[in-house]
Design an enzyme around this catalytic site. Structure first.
Site, PDB file in Angstrom:
ATOM      1  N   HIS A  55      26.786  41.800   5.760  1.00 50.69           N
ATOM      2  CA  HIS A  55      28.065  42.517   5.757  1.00 50.69           C
ATOM      3  C   HIS A  55      28.898  41.947   4.612  1.00 50.69           C
ATOM      4  O   HIS A  55      28.728  40.796   4.202  1.00 50.69           O
ATOM      5  CB  HIS A  55      28.806  42.286   7.071  1.00 50.69           C
ATOM      6  CG  HIS A  55      28.186  42.956   8.249  1.00 50.69           C
ATOM      7  ND1 HIS A  55      28.896  43.237   9.394  1.00 50.69           N
ATOM      8  CD2 HIS A  55      26.919  43.394   8.479  1.00 50.69           C
ATOM      9  CE1 HIS A  55      28.116  43.827  10.269  1.00 50.69           C
ATOM     10  NE2 HIS A  55      26.906  43.926   9.742  1.00 50.69           N
ATOM     11  N   GLU A  57      31.855  40.771   4.480  1.00 54.96           N
ATOM     12  CA  GLU A  57      32.557  39.535   4.811  1.00 54.96           C
ATOM     13  C   GLU A  57      31.635  38.320   4.746  1.00 54.96           C
ATOM     14  O   GLU A  57      32.010  37.262   4.236  1.00 54.96           O
ATOM     15  CB  GLU A  57      33.172  39.614   6.212  1.00 54.96           C
ATOM     16  CG  GLU A  57      34.178  40.722   6.394  1.00 54.96           C
ATOM     17  CD  GLU A  57      33.573  41.992   6.988  1.00 54.96           C
ATOM     18  OE1 GLU A  57      32.512  42.456   6.506  1.00 54.96           O
ATOM     19  OE2 GLU A  57      34.169  42.544   7.937  1.00 54.96           O
ATOM     20  N   CYS A  85      33.762  43.081  12.387  1.00 56.37           N
ATOM     21  CA  CYS A  85      32.998  43.136  13.630  1.00 56.37           C
ATOM     22  C   CYS A  85      32.979  41.737  14.269  1.00 56.37           C
ATOM     23  O   CYS A  85      33.519  40.773  13.725  1.00 56.37           O
ATOM     24  CB  CYS A  85      31.581  43.616  13.349  1.00 56.37           C
ATOM     25  SG  CYS A  85      30.571  42.411  12.433  1.00 56.37           S
ATOM     26  N   CYS A  88      31.233  39.022  11.984  1.00 55.79           N
ATOM     27  CA  CYS A  88      32.072  38.632  10.847  1.00 55.79           C
ATOM     28  C   CYS A  88      33.309  37.867  11.304  1.00 55.79           C
ATOM     29  O   CYS A  88      33.714  36.897  10.662  1.00 55.79           O
ATOM     30  CB  CYS A  88      32.447  39.855  10.031  1.00 55.79           C
ATOM     31  SG  CYS A  88      31.001  40.599   9.213  1.00 55.79           S
TER      32      CYS A  88
END
Length: 157
Positions: A55, A57, A85, A88
């Site tokens: 992701h 992040e 999410c 993260c």
């Protein structure tokens, strides 16, 4: 922080999201800021690298830790185009990010306010992350909607 600070760096995160869009990745962009300058930039790479962990992040945190030479990013702020999410959010806490600014809310998996409140867990964490959502929300949301509309149209053909 003032709105110029928030807008300036969310625009940088949106540039990263567009890079992801061009790669046919879910268009989420992230920048980590230290001393009022972009320290690192990242976008989603899950599809490109076949790795569920990549992701925006997580990629940004990894880059920042390598650049700084420490796992602690206490003096850093994160700007991300979509509400983080659970995975993260946990990484943000563990890396000691000072504050997270996010664009669009994520009603299906957002772990800051939409579905969970990971940063405000009642039993607490070793580190408290400040956050602010809805920064340039319309621009961030339009990019996501455009991406998924394009995918649906492509799948029809």
């Amino acid at each position: 922080m003032d709105s110029d600070y928030r807008t300036r760096f969310m625009k940088e995160a949106l540039k990263e999201a567009r890079k992801g869009y061009d790669l046919k990745e879910c268009p989420i962009g992230c920048v980590i800021v230290r001393d009022n300058k972009v320290l690192v930039r990242a976008h989603n790479l899950r599809l490109s690298k076949n790795n569920a962990l990549l992701h925006a992040e997580i990629v940004a945190i990894d880059k920042a830790c390598r650049k700084v030479g420490d796992w602690r990013l206490n003096d850093c702020d994160m700007f991300v185009t979509l509400e983080p999410c659970t995975m993260c959010s946990g990484a943000i806490i563990q890396s000691r990010i000072r504050k997270v600014y996010f664009g669009a809310y994520e009603p299906k998996s957002g772990a800051v306010v939409s579905c969970n409140d990971i940063f405000d867990v009642k039993h607490g964490h070793n580190h408290k992350v400040e956050f602010e959502g809805g920064i340039m929300e319309d621009e961030c949301s339009v990019l996501m909607k455009s991406f998924f509309r394009e995918i649906r149209n492509r799948d029809k053909d």
